[in-house]
Enzyme design. Sequence first.
Site, PDB file in Angstrom:
ATOM      1  N   VAL A   1       9.783   4.654  -0.278  1.00 22.64           N
ATOM      2  CA  VAL A   1      10.017   3.417   0.463  1.00 22.64           C
ATOM      3  C   VAL A   1       9.395   2.229  -0.266  1.00 22.64           C
ATOM      4  CG1 VAL A   1       9.683   2.207   2.651  1.00 22.64           C
ATOM      5  CG2 VAL A   1      10.158   4.664   2.664  1.00 22.64           C
ATOM      6  N   GLY A   2       8.168   2.404  -0.750  1.00 20.78           N
ATOM      7  CA  GLY A   2       7.472   1.310  -1.428  1.00 20.78           C
ATOM      8  C   GLY A   2       8.257   0.793  -2.625  1.00 20.78           C
TER       9      GLY A   2
ATOM     10  N   GLY B   1      14.959  17.577   0.134  1.00 22.57           N
ATOM     11  CA  GLY B   1      13.930  16.564   0.393  1.00 22.57           C
ATOM     12  C   GLY B   1      14.012  15.958   1.788  1.00 22.57           C
TER      13      GLY B   1
ATOM     14  N   LEU C   1       0.873  -1.175   0.000  1.00 20.09           N
ATOM     15  CA  LEU C   1       0.000   0.000   0.000  1.00 20.09           C
ATOM     16  C   LEU C   1       0.910   1.226   0.000  1.00 20.09           C
ATOM     17  CD1 LEU C   1      -2.809  -0.883   2.622  1.00 20.09           C
ATOM     18  CD2 LEU C   1      -2.644  -1.499   0.207  1.00 20.09           C
TER      19      LEU C   1
ATOM     20  N   GLY D   1      14.285   3.744  10.921  1.00 14.94           N
ATOM     21  CA  GLY D   1      14.459   3.165   9.584  1.00 14.94           C
ATOM     22  C   GLY D   1      15.299   1.913   9.562  1.00 14.94           C
TER      23      GLY D   1
ATOM     24  N   GLU E   1       9.871  18.561   5.063  1.00 15.17           N
ATOM     25  CA  GLU E   1       8.615  18.852   4.362  1.00 15.17           C
ATOM     26  C   GLU E   1       8.474  20.365   4.189  1.00 15.17           C
ATOM     27  OE1 GLU E   1       6.455  16.321   3.597  1.00 15.17           O
ATOM     28  OE2 GLU E   1       7.675  14.802   4.606  1.00 15.17           O
TER      29      GLU E   1
ATOM     30  N   LYS F   1       7.758   8.192  17.838  1.00 15.61           N
ATOM     31  CA  LYS F   1       8.772   7.134  17.892  1.00 15.61           C
ATOM     32  C   LYS F   1       9.161   6.821  19.337  1.00 15.61           C
ATOM     33  CE  LYS F   1      10.606   8.392  13.338  1.00 15.61           C
ATOM     34  NZ  LYS F   1      11.558   9.291  12.651  1.00 15.61           N
TER      35      LYS F   1
END
EC number: 1.1.1.3
Lengths: 441, 441
Positions: free
Chosen positions: B34-35, B203, B29, B151, B206, B221
């Site tokens: 990352v996907g 990048g 999804l 991560g 944001e 976190k």
Amino acid sequence: MTAKKTKQTAAKALSKTKLTAPTVKVALLGFGTVGSSVAKLLSVQKFPGIELTHVYNRNVARKRESEAAKFVPKTAVWTEDVNVVLNSDVDVVIELMGGMIPAEGWLRKAIASGKSVVTANKQLIAYKGAALAKLAAVNGVQLVYGAAVAGGVPVIPGLAQGLGGDQITRISGIVNGTCNYILTRMETGADYSTVLADAQALGYAESDPSADVDGYDARAKLCILSRIAMHAELNPDDVTTQSIADVDAIDFAYAKELNCTIRQVSSARVAGSLIQARVAPMLVPLASPMAWSHGTQNMVVASGRFGGDVVFSGHGAGGEPTAVAVVSDLLAVAQGSHAVQLPVRKRNVTGEFMASHYVRVVVDDKPGIVSAISGALAKVGANIDSILQRPGYPKHRLPFVVTTEPCLTSTIHKALASIAKMDCMLEPPLCLQMVDIEDKG
Amino acid sequence: MTAKKTKQTAAKALSKTKLTAPTVKVALLGFGTVGSSVAKLLSVQKFPGIELTHVYNRNVARKRESEAAKFVPKTAVWTEDVNVVLNSDVDVVIELMGGMIPAEGWLRKAIASGKSVVTANKQLIAYKGAALAKLAAVNGVQLVYGAAVAGGVPVIPGLAQGLGGDQITRISGIVNGTCNYILTRMETGADYSTVLADAQALGYAESDPSADVDGYDARAKLCILSRIAMHAELNPDDVTTQSIADVDAIDFAYAKELNCTIRQVSSARVAGSLIQARVAPMLVPLASPMAWSHGTQNMVVASGRFGGDVVFSGHGAGGEPTAVAVVSDLLAVAQGSHAVQLPVRKRNVTGEFMASHYVRVVVDDKPGIVSAISGALAKVGANIDSILQRPGYPKHRLPFVVTTEPCLTSTIHKALASIAKMDCMLEPPLCLQMVDIEDKG
């Protein structure tokens, strides 16, 4: 039945399973520093469903009267006959005796009789881990050894469960606390034999310190890490080691001029179908994570193709930190939480590294020595990067240092062989590999 | 049948099981940074028994034509209708969309229909992790979120599998790469707004940087780490945060005089039945592991009652490091390797820490100011440890610093309220907690 009811029933079944889950019976083989700390952790924390039922030790009467015995449940069986444990109904055997014999045979028997094994025995796991793991799989039990490397630092679980998705191309680190204690003490000017004697007095080093200072302990750990991280099964005997005993106080002074310090580094790296592997005192840049590691601390850097460098550090040894690893493994076994398994391949080992080298000689100074040494290096094709000579040493016993640009280990050794034969040489030259700063270890 | 034969049969059965193990079908999804990295890792590494069968994304046509689509098997279904995934026979849903809505509803549906979930969604797991974990248990599936914190650094697996046997009494660390990038750049003299603009261009930040710089990302976190390490379920909204936006270049100059630097530190500590927790820019000693962490690196220090301090560090963000965590979790789920579970308790949070504090004021300098400020501190019982005033600033806009001996957060805030009201004060005073060197973080 509605979907909701099905779920509620499932939930009840689950909680019921948990409540009535049978107790996992645990035996300790060895009631020394780590064994008694394991008993303490289990006693203090009272994890549900785990019961220490057997303690094996030689001369068990003495252990039973020790202060630490208070952490062992009154109902536990103390024995100096290992068959009492092996023939019992314990579910998990925790082996903390170390060494190959008789540990291997006992653990084989335990596994064959359906007992899972938790062990901190690095030599056994380095040499026989693959065979024992196969035996455990055949018998449907677990073999776990998170405590075998870096004690309380969860390097093995972190690599197995957390980095299985990466391709680890290199492992390097400081995995022998005794050597790290000695070398960080020497950093401040102390000499090797004084510090070794202190380490022995403090219980950090054995009366025969060879396993630590000559690199055999670290080598076993490096092989275990190679298996877990790089899925590479190495023969520990094929991994080159170099003793820290030849490192002198003067080498720390020269290392400092090169913005470095000296650590016993264990390093393994994928090189095509081979693994480059070595345990040796090396020059480590002060900016590298490995230079942060002081005293008996351990540090492991895993370099992944996708995730980059990951650093683990902490207390690598000592009763309670090691017991943390043992008890964490025990919890996983008790909960049926097995580690991720990826296919492991036997790999051949080479001791050849492409690296800069630090060469320290001690000479009876005469004209032409620098020319002779640089000639020997030029002959094998090794380029000199720097020549260092600190003031204040007598001419007739002068230590000085040459560093080279990157060349193969075998290349520098060829040059060393001819340098060692020179008349002016008062002791064998010391050659240390230099860790790149880009390496971060 | 002899015992030996039984074993051989068991071995055969086991190897047969492995060979014929059904393929685990996986849906993504979200096909962003990352996907697509997850697809790449699966494609490059070809883990046996794992097949990417579905990719969901809004405006999926665009994603399907992207360069990264080459890593997705030809046979996979691309869809912008999530029900195509939720109603399919996939075994594992990997959620990489982030945010609470619609992720929570979708994952609930996935779990209810018997799918395991791997997610990197820290906000969802911080707020709803306990409820979702319960739902997963009821449905006999797994919910894993190793990628939600740090991560590619295996902090969550390391804590869960490797430190379950310890009692972790404190977690502290640097878990927001954006803030760490900004603060380490400011260390060399750059000012906040310039560095923030650079971070946005690169990048790393944001366009609305609030979630990072104001501490909400790190807070989520920290709450997840508290659950895993200290078995303490916190309400993230109860954790105090302080923005890094008020830290000025001058503060780094003063920090350096105190042998410190400044980091966004997330800290949670067991204090009786409460958890002290806070996310804030803090003064960190240069000798502390947290000062080693540069750029977008993450670092977490777990302090155990038995094992002492364990440090994890590495790349906390980025497509491939995060994908390493996701794929490692996926391997564990595919192999039925569930994490060790220990009972978790809801715990109340306090923002009160006993600590030294750094107070920086900017004043229109007049006689009596130091006396007034020290009077305000004395009134609440806070002792001054040092007063620092660097040369070279104009009298009418003078920054100077007072540090205190350890006192409670609420005590120093009482003094700050009265200091802020002083006529000479040109901007609100900045107060930063100071991390003890003994803390190692």
